[in-house]
Design a protein around this motif. Structure first.
Motif, PDB file in Angstrom:
ATOM      1  N   GLU A 109       0.778  -1.258  -0.075  1.00 20.00           N
ATOM      2  CA  GLU A 109      -0.045  -0.144   0.009  1.00 20.00           C
ATOM      3  C   GLU A 109       0.919   1.243  -0.102  1.00 20.00           C
ATOM      4  O   GLU A 109       0.281   2.483  -0.176  1.00 20.00           O
ATOM      5  CB  GLU A 109      -0.759   0.074   1.342  1.00 20.00           C
ATOM      6  CG  GLU A 109      -1.972  -1.035   1.263  1.00 20.00           C
ATOM      7  CD  GLU A 109      -2.769  -0.987   2.617  1.00 20.00           C
ATOM      8  OE1 GLU A 109      -2.925   0.087   3.093  1.00 20.00           O
ATOM      9  OE2 GLU A 109      -3.191  -2.039   2.981  1.00 20.00           O
ATOM     10  N   LYS A 110       2.204   1.033   0.075  1.00 23.32           N
ATOM     11  CA  LYS A 110       3.025   2.075   0.200  1.00 23.32           C
ATOM     12  C   LYS A 110       2.795   3.107   1.258  1.00 23.32           C
ATOM     13  O   LYS A 110       2.858   4.351   1.139  1.00 23.32           O
ATOM     14  CB  LYS A 110       3.209   3.039  -1.210  1.00 23.32           C
ATOM     15  CG  LYS A 110       3.481   2.242  -2.490  1.00 23.32           C
ATOM     16  CD  LYS A 110       3.802   3.006  -3.736  1.00 23.32           C
ATOM     17  CE  LYS A 110       3.878   2.382  -4.912  1.00 23.32           C
ATOM     18  NZ  LYS A 110       4.756   1.466  -4.846  1.00 23.32           N
ATOM     19  N   VAL A 111       2.741   2.320   2.392  1.00 21.41           N
ATOM     20  CA  VAL A 111       2.429   3.363   3.806  1.00 21.41           C
ATOM     21  C   VAL A 111       3.753   3.180   4.673  1.00 21.41           C
ATOM     22  O   VAL A 111       4.275   2.112   4.723  1.00 21.41           O
ATOM     23  CB  VAL A 111       1.414   2.601   4.549  1.00 21.41           C
ATOM     24  CG1 VAL A 111       1.250   3.094   6.143  1.00 21.41           C
ATOM     25  CG2 VAL A 111      -0.119   2.456   4.029  1.00 21.41           C
ATOM     26  N   PRO A 112       4.260   4.289   4.739  1.00 23.83           N
ATOM     27  CA  PRO A 112       5.583   4.405   5.560  1.00 23.83           C
ATOM     28  C   PRO A 112       5.605   4.094   6.800  1.00 23.83           C
ATOM     29  O   PRO A 112       5.837   4.880   7.763  1.00 23.83           O
ATOM     30  CB  PRO A 112       5.967   5.851   5.106  1.00 23.83           C
ATOM     31  CG  PRO A 112       4.798   6.721   5.108  1.00 23.83           C
ATOM     32  CD  PRO A 112       3.807   5.645   4.248  1.00 23.83           C
ATOM     33  N   ILE A 113       5.375   2.813   7.243  1.00 27.66           N
ATOM     34  CA  ILE A 113       5.469   2.428   8.626  1.00 27.66           C
ATOM     35  C   ILE A 113       6.384   1.143   8.654  1.00 27.66           C
ATOM     36  O   ILE A 113       6.358   0.267   7.869  1.00 27.66           O
ATOM     37  CB  ILE A 113       3.903   1.893   9.210  1.00 27.66           C
ATOM     38  CG1 ILE A 113       2.919   3.244   9.103  1.00 27.66           C
ATOM     39  CG2 ILE A 113       4.115   1.016  10.215  1.00 27.66           C
ATOM     40  CD1 ILE A 113       1.610   2.717   9.530  1.00 27.66           C
ATOM     41  N   VAL A 114       7.128   1.086   9.791  1.00 27.50           N
ATOM     42  CA  VAL A 114       8.013  -0.047   9.998  1.00 27.50           C
ATOM     43  C   VAL A 114       7.610  -0.832  10.769  1.00 27.50           C
ATOM     44  O   VAL A 114       7.383  -0.509  12.059  1.00 27.50           O
ATOM     45  CB  VAL A 114       9.444   0.358  10.088  1.00 27.50           C
ATOM     46  CG1 VAL A 114      10.511  -0.779  10.607  1.00 27.50           C
ATOM     47  CG2 VAL A 114      10.201   1.385   9.182  1.00 27.50           C
ATOM     48  N   THR A 115       7.472  -2.099  10.474  1.00 29.20           N
ATOM     49  CA  THR A 115       7.083  -3.321  11.451  1.00 29.20           C
ATOM     50  C   THR A 115       8.416  -4.221  11.948  1.00 29.20           C
ATOM     51  O   THR A 115       8.819  -4.726  10.823  1.00 29.20           O
ATOM     52  CB  THR A 115       5.923  -4.173  11.165  1.00 29.20           C
ATOM     53  OG1 THR A 115       4.730  -3.172  10.643  1.00 29.20           O
ATOM     54  CG2 THR A 115       5.596  -5.175  12.068  1.00 29.20           C
ATOM     55  N   VAL A 116       8.649  -4.371  13.276  1.00 25.65           N
ATOM     56  CA  VAL A 116       9.773  -4.957  13.480  1.00 25.65           C
ATOM     57  C   VAL A 116       9.357  -6.317  14.575  1.00 25.65           C
ATOM     58  O   VAL A 116       8.507  -5.875  15.357  1.00 25.65           O
ATOM     59  CB  VAL A 116      10.859  -4.136  14.096  1.00 25.65           C
ATOM     60  CG1 VAL A 116      11.994  -4.968  14.657  1.00 25.65           C
ATOM     61  CG2 VAL A 116      11.163  -3.080  13.354  1.00 25.65           C
ATOM     62  N   GLY A 117       9.775  -7.572  14.367  1.00 27.30           N
ATOM     63  CA  GLY A 117       9.663  -8.529  15.259  1.00 27.30           C
ATOM     64  C   GLY A 117      10.938  -8.876  16.000  1.00 27.30           C
ATOM     65  O   GLY A 117      12.062  -8.849  15.381  1.00 27.30           O
ATOM     66  N   LYS A 159      17.118   2.871   7.661  1.00 25.19           N
ATOM     67  CA  LYS A 159      17.367   1.462   7.056  1.00 25.19           C
ATOM     68  C   LYS A 159      16.210   0.598   6.986  1.00 25.19           C
ATOM     69  O   LYS A 159      16.040  -0.553   7.189  1.00 25.19           O
ATOM     70  CB  LYS A 159      18.415   0.710   7.670  1.00 25.19           C
ATOM     71  CG  LYS A 159      19.877   1.593   7.825  1.00 25.19           C
ATOM     72  CD  LYS A 159      20.890   0.665   8.200  1.00 25.19           C
ATOM     73  CE  LYS A 159      22.383   1.535   8.350  1.00 25.19           C
ATOM     74  NZ  LYS A 159      23.464   0.780   8.882  1.00 25.19           N
ATOM     75  N   ARG A 160      14.795   1.466   6.969  1.00 21.30           N
ATOM     76  CA  ARG A 160      13.693   0.719   6.986  1.00 21.30           C
ATOM     77  C   ARG A 160      13.494  -0.162   5.988  1.00 21.30           C
ATOM     78  O   ARG A 160      12.657  -1.398   6.485  1.00 21.30           O
ATOM     79  CB  ARG A 160      12.622   1.568   6.980  1.00 21.30           C
ATOM     80  CG  ARG A 160      12.407   2.594   6.031  1.00 21.30           C
ATOM     81  CD  ARG A 160      11.526   3.771   6.258  1.00 21.30           C
ATOM     82  NE  ARG A 160      11.441   4.926   4.963  1.00 21.30           N
ATOM     83  CZ  ARG A 160      12.155   5.632   5.195  1.00 21.30           C
ATOM     84  NH1 ARG A 160      13.126   5.938   5.942  1.00 21.30           N
ATOM     85  NH2 ARG A 160      11.982   6.620   4.058  1.00 21.30           N
ATOM     86  N   ASP A 161      14.120  -0.475   4.640  1.00 20.64           N
ATOM     87  CA  ASP A 161      14.072  -1.376   3.851  1.00 20.64           C
ATOM     88  C   ASP A 161      14.687  -2.821   4.441  1.00 20.64           C
ATOM     89  O   ASP A 161      14.442  -3.887   4.067  1.00 20.64           O
ATOM     90  CB  ASP A 161      14.862  -1.164   2.766  1.00 20.64           C
ATOM     91  CG  ASP A 161      14.114  -0.029   1.804  1.00 20.64           C
ATOM     92  OD1 ASP A 161      12.909   0.185   2.099  1.00 20.64           O
ATOM     93  OD2 ASP A 161      14.585   0.626   0.713  1.00 20.64           O
ATOM     94  N   LEU A 162      15.837  -2.423   5.442  1.00 17.81           N
ATOM     95  CA  LEU A 162      16.327  -3.704   6.008  1.00 17.81           C
ATOM     96  C   LEU A 162      15.533  -4.082   7.485  1.00 17.81           C
ATOM     97  O   LEU A 162      15.427  -5.454   7.435  1.00 17.81           O
ATOM     98  CB  LEU A 162      17.773  -3.104   6.519  1.00 17.81           C
ATOM     99  CG  LEU A 162      18.750  -4.469   6.829  1.00 17.81           C
ATOM    100  CD1 LEU A 162      18.925  -5.294   5.892  1.00 17.81           C
ATOM    101  CD2 LEU A 162      20.126  -3.577   7.442  1.00 17.81           C
ATOM    102  N   TYR A 163      14.940  -3.138   8.045  1.00  9.92           N
ATOM    103  CA  TYR A 163      14.505  -3.520   9.172  1.00  9.92           C
ATOM    104  C   TYR A 163      12.894  -3.947   8.980  1.00  9.92           C
ATOM    105  O   TYR A 163      12.446  -4.735   9.995  1.00  9.92           O
ATOM    106  CB  TYR A 163      14.694  -2.489  10.367  1.00  9.92           C
ATOM    107  CG  TYR A 163      16.090  -2.379  10.939  1.00  9.92           C
ATOM    108  CD1 TYR A 163      16.192  -3.313  11.909  1.00  9.92           C
ATOM    109  CD2 TYR A 163      16.899  -1.614  10.710  1.00  9.92           C
ATOM    110  CE1 TYR A 163      17.500  -3.329  12.669  1.00  9.92           C
ATOM    111  CE2 TYR A 163      18.178  -1.645  11.014  1.00  9.92           C
ATOM    112  CZ  TYR A 163      18.471  -2.393  12.219  1.00  9.92           C
ATOM    113  OH  TYR A 163      19.823  -2.640  12.749  1.00  9.92           O
TER     114      TYR A 163
END
Length: 304
Positions: free
Chosen positions: A200-208, A260-264
């Motif tokens: 959806e191209k939503v700029p949110i980072v989800t991390v586990g 580095k959201r593309d990584l995380y």
């Protein structure tokens, strides 16, 4: 193989590099009662007088064991707050016998996965609204490396799969596997949520993440009840509650995660900020998509 965060000089680099969160709104689940939440808030205000002066901390009356009430709590929060920058799904139950809640669902799985799944999806409109106006919005799901102990080829297609006994309703191994199943679900949820946000191209980072083995009061009671014979070996490899919070703080607030959201994004992180490889099942996009679907169906069936 680990990447990023591994070159930190000390764990205290994380603390020193956290920027001011002034103006941001965050939810951290975990307190089992308002009394415990109030006690924690009181302690934080004593340790940090500025929090008391500006009245920045408030308890959130949220019972994760009551799946039907989570939407109501989320709607009330969204009506009262204009933004939500950080959501940390931290609350969880440790290994326990197979007991079912009033909806016929494993208490471990309902509390550890379905509750944060429902809370997060209910708050997504507010999170997305915030992300459209401000940068750095994050969702953090606290899981565990115990998911690595599960037998392979797990299925999560329905409530029967959520309630699987792993051979016994109450043995040390089966109880651990039930806990591990709920933690696998946490990591699958993180990965699938990130895939959906990216689509959806939503700029949110989800991390586990796995915070480490943290010697909290609850963990101490669990050890005394189930593992008193090996207490010393558990304690020696455990972290203090303060150290155990650092990986969550890193995921929730450190600039590197956003830069580095593309990584995380959708990654599995271990202390203190290292991206590690989760289990093969945790990396399975089909299993993650099936879990999302079966979670929605289970919640719809029970009216939650």
């Amino acid at each position: 193989m680990s990447t990023s965060g591994a070159d930190r000089k000390t764990k205290w680099d994380i603390v020193s590099e956290i920027p001011s969160l002034h103006g941001k709104v965050a939810i951290v689940t975990g307190a089992k009662s308002l009394e415990k939440a109030d006690k924690a808030i009181k302690q934080m205000k004593e340790d940090n007088p500025s929090l008391a002066r500006d009245d920045l901390l408030h308890p959130l009356a949220l019972e994760l064991g009551d799946l039907q009430n989570i939407n109501t709590v989320a709607a009330k929060f969204a009506a009262e707050e204009k933004r939500l920058d950080i959501l940390v799904n931290n609350a969880a139950l440790l290994a326990r016998p197979l007991d079912l809640d009033k909806n016929g669902i494993s208490v471990s799985f309902a509390t550890n996965h379905l509750a944060p799944f429902r809370l997060t999806t209910a708050l997504l409109p507010l999170l997305k609204k915030t992300a459209a106006e401000y940068s750095g919005v994050r969702i953090v799901n606290v899981g565990s490396d115990v998911h690595l102990k599960l037998p392979p080829s797990i299925q999560l297609n329905n409530i029967a799969d959520f309630n699987q006994s792993f051979g016994s309703t109450d043995s040390a191994e089966s109880n651990l596997f039930r806990y591990a199943l709920s933690k696998l679900a946490n990591h699958l949820f993180s990965a699938e949520l990130q895939r959906r946000l990216d689509a959806e191209k939503v700029p949110i980072v989800t991390v586990g993440l796995h915070p480490g083995y943290v010697l909290t009061d609850g963990a101490n009671r669990h050890i005394d009840k189930y593992h008193s014979d090996i207490r010393e070996s558990i304690v020696v490899r455990s972290l203090s509650p303060l150290d155990g919070a650092l990986t969550t703080v890193f995921a929730a607030a450190h600039p590197e995660v956003w830069e580095k959201r593309d990584l995380y994004g959708g990654a599995y992180v271990e202390p203190y900020g290292r991206i590690e490889q989760p289990s093969e099942d945790a990396r399975d996009p089909i299993l993650a998509a099936n879990l999302w679907k079966s979670s929605e169906e289970a919640l719809q069936r029970i009216g939650a």
